[in-house]
Design an enzyme around this catalytic site. Structure first.
Site, PDB file in Angstrom:
ATOM      1  N   LYS A 105     -30.169  27.826 -45.458  1.00 57.37           N
ATOM      2  CA  LYS A 105     -30.267  29.139 -45.569  1.00 57.37           C
ATOM      3  C   LYS A 105     -29.354  29.561 -46.424  1.00 57.37           C
ATOM      4  CE  LYS A 105     -33.209  30.452 -41.986  1.00 57.37           C
ATOM      5  NZ  LYS A 105     -34.419  31.397 -42.091  1.00 57.37           N
ATOM      6  N   ASP A 107     -34.019  28.805 -48.047  1.00 60.31           N
ATOM      7  CA  ASP A 107     -34.563  30.198 -47.616  1.00 60.31           C
ATOM      8  C   ASP A 107     -33.596  31.486 -47.832  1.00 60.31           C
ATOM      9  OD1 ASP A 107     -35.966  32.136 -46.306  1.00 60.31           O
ATOM     10  OD2 ASP A 107     -35.736  31.291 -44.279  1.00 60.31           O
ATOM     11  N   GLU A 121     -37.497  30.272 -50.682  1.00 53.99           N
ATOM     12  CA  GLU A 121     -38.399  31.023 -50.003  1.00 53.99           C
ATOM     13  C   GLU A 121     -37.831  32.440 -49.599  1.00 53.99           C
ATOM     14  OE1 GLU A 121     -40.237  30.809 -45.226  1.00 53.99           O
ATOM     15  OE2 GLU A 121     -38.462  29.477 -45.884  1.00 53.99           O
ATOM     16  N   ASP A 150     -42.778  34.431 -47.605  1.00 54.50           N
ATOM     17  CA  ASP A 150     -42.768  34.694 -46.274  1.00 54.50           C
ATOM     18  C   ASP A 150     -42.954  35.950 -45.606  1.00 54.50           C
ATOM     19  OD1 ASP A 150     -42.267  34.294 -43.320  1.00 54.50           O
ATOM     20  OD2 ASP A 150     -40.165  33.170 -43.702  1.00 54.50           O
ATOM     21  N   LYS A 179     -47.152  31.718 -40.789  1.00 54.60           N
ATOM     22  CA  LYS A 179     -46.628  31.759 -39.565  1.00 54.60           C
ATOM     23  C   LYS A 179     -47.727  32.741 -38.704  1.00 54.60           C
ATOM     24  CE  LYS A 179     -41.727  31.659 -40.592  1.00 54.60           C
ATOM     25  NZ  LYS A 179     -40.516  32.562 -40.605  1.00 54.60           N
TER      26      LYS A 179
END
Length: 371
Positions: free
Chosen positions: A164, A189, A214, A239, A263
């Site tokens: 992250k 991300d 991301e 995402d 997802k």
């Protein structure tokens, strides 16, 4: 034919083995809604609502999902006949948004459907692999802790590491990790924590050979992501921006990204996830399967989905033991030499351990055909 006779919602509260920090908050307690759907033949399917307690990832929370399920979605499904799980999202289409609530309900029907057919969920979805490569996420923490965690996961065989990042914890962090681990497959991300004003900062990451960055910009900034991608050598992965096959089509047409994270919970369920997969395959867009700090129910579902052919990048599907002292399913989802086996058993391929689950149940809601 599937006719849902009874649905039970189990309210769960589980503690992560260690706090998980993203760019917005630190998570320790994880709440879930587990969906048990039983049809008139007595077959049971299991699903999971993976929304978080606060709206940091999407606008949904576990409480908003509960409201939508109890007052709209479940009454619309109980007592109705469905030929296929894809009929469930069609029956809920008149209700706008609330994709995570819809996904939890639809996933239980997919499990039930596959069990009635006597086939694995992977086969029902069109999966082609016997095993899938496993990736793992490392949350924001002091650098030494992150380096130790990455080293441990590398030894355990994980084939891709995701970290992250956020403004102030980005370039120097990536540089330090790359210095220690020059060759590991590494991605970052951002969880929408940057703006176009940060282009020069994000361009600095190009020299560290990341697999992707991301979701650097806001979820509704598909156009801005197009501008950012033009300036970056590093691939952008979307995402939060991709909530439907239409969103994926727009991103592909605009050139807003080079990779898409799918997802099921974010896009409204497996039916929509399949549409996105097929669209990306048609346009040769790489995809991978993201995770949501879930129980083994969603993990098993994600393993089945990631067995489809266009999932060419290791996903956020790690061992159950990564997050939980004990998962609510048997067998646990486990990594072996960098891979997770795709179950050939009917349905999800895991059984919910009722004894373990009861330890974490705080409440139950039961819905039947006759109220």
């Amino acid at each position: 034919m599937i006719e849902i006779e009874k649905i039970t919602l189990y309210h769960l509260s589980m503690n992560l083995k260690k706090p998980f920090k993203n760019s917005i908050e630190t998570l320790q307690e994880r709440k879930f809604l587990i969906v048990e759907a039983i049809d008139t033949s007595g077959v049971t399917g299991w699903g999971e609502v993976s929304a978080f307690s606060s709206p940091w990832y999407t606008e949904e929370t576990i409480e908003t999902c509960l409201h939508m399920l109890k007052d709209f979605f479940i009454p619309n499904v109980v007592g109705r006949e469905f030929n296929h799980p894809s009929d469930v999202p069609d029956s809920l289409a008149r209700y706008k948004g609330n994709r995570m609530a819809k996904a939890g309900l639809e996933s239980a029907v997919w499990d039930l459907y596959a069990k009635k057919k006597g086939i694995s969920l992977a086969e029902a979805l069109g999966g082609t692999r016997d095993k899938i490569p496993a990736g793992v996420v490392v949350g924001l923490a002091p650098l030494d802790d992150m380096l130790k965690e990455i080293e441990r996961y590398q030894k355990e065989g994980y084939q891709r590491i995701k970290i992250k990042i956020q403004p102030g914890h980005d370039v120097e962090l990536v540089k330090a990790i790359r210095s220690r681990f020059p060759n590991i497959p590494l991605m970052a991300d951002a969880n929408s924590s940057y703006g176009l004003k940060d282009i020069s900062r994000l361009k600095e990451l190009d020299e560290y050979h990341l697999m992707m960055i991301e979701q650097p910009l806001q979820a509704d900034d598909i156009v801005d992501h197009r501008h950012l991608q033009k300036h970056l050598k590093t691939a952008i992965c979307l995402d939060e921006s991709i909530c439907s096959a239409d969103d994926a089509r727009r991103a592909i047409e605009l050139g807003s990204c080079k990779i898409i994270n799918i997802k099921p919970s974010r896009v409204g369920g497996l039916t929509e996830a399949l549409k996105i997969h097929d669209l990306c395959r048609e346009h040769q867009m790489q995809v991978w399967c993201g995770g949501m700090l879930e129980t083994g129910i969603s993990r098993a579902q994600n393993v089945a989905l990631a067995s489809l052919p266009q999932f060419t990048i290791p996903g956020d599907i790690s061992s159950s033991s990564r997050y939980w002292d004990e998962d609510i399913v048997t067998p646990d989802i486990r990594i072996d030499n960098g891979f997770i086996s795709v179950s050939k058993q009917p349905g999800l391929g895991v059984e919910v351990n009722q004894d373990i689950m009861r330890k974490y149940v705080t409440k139950m809601d039961v819905f039947t055909q006759h109220g």
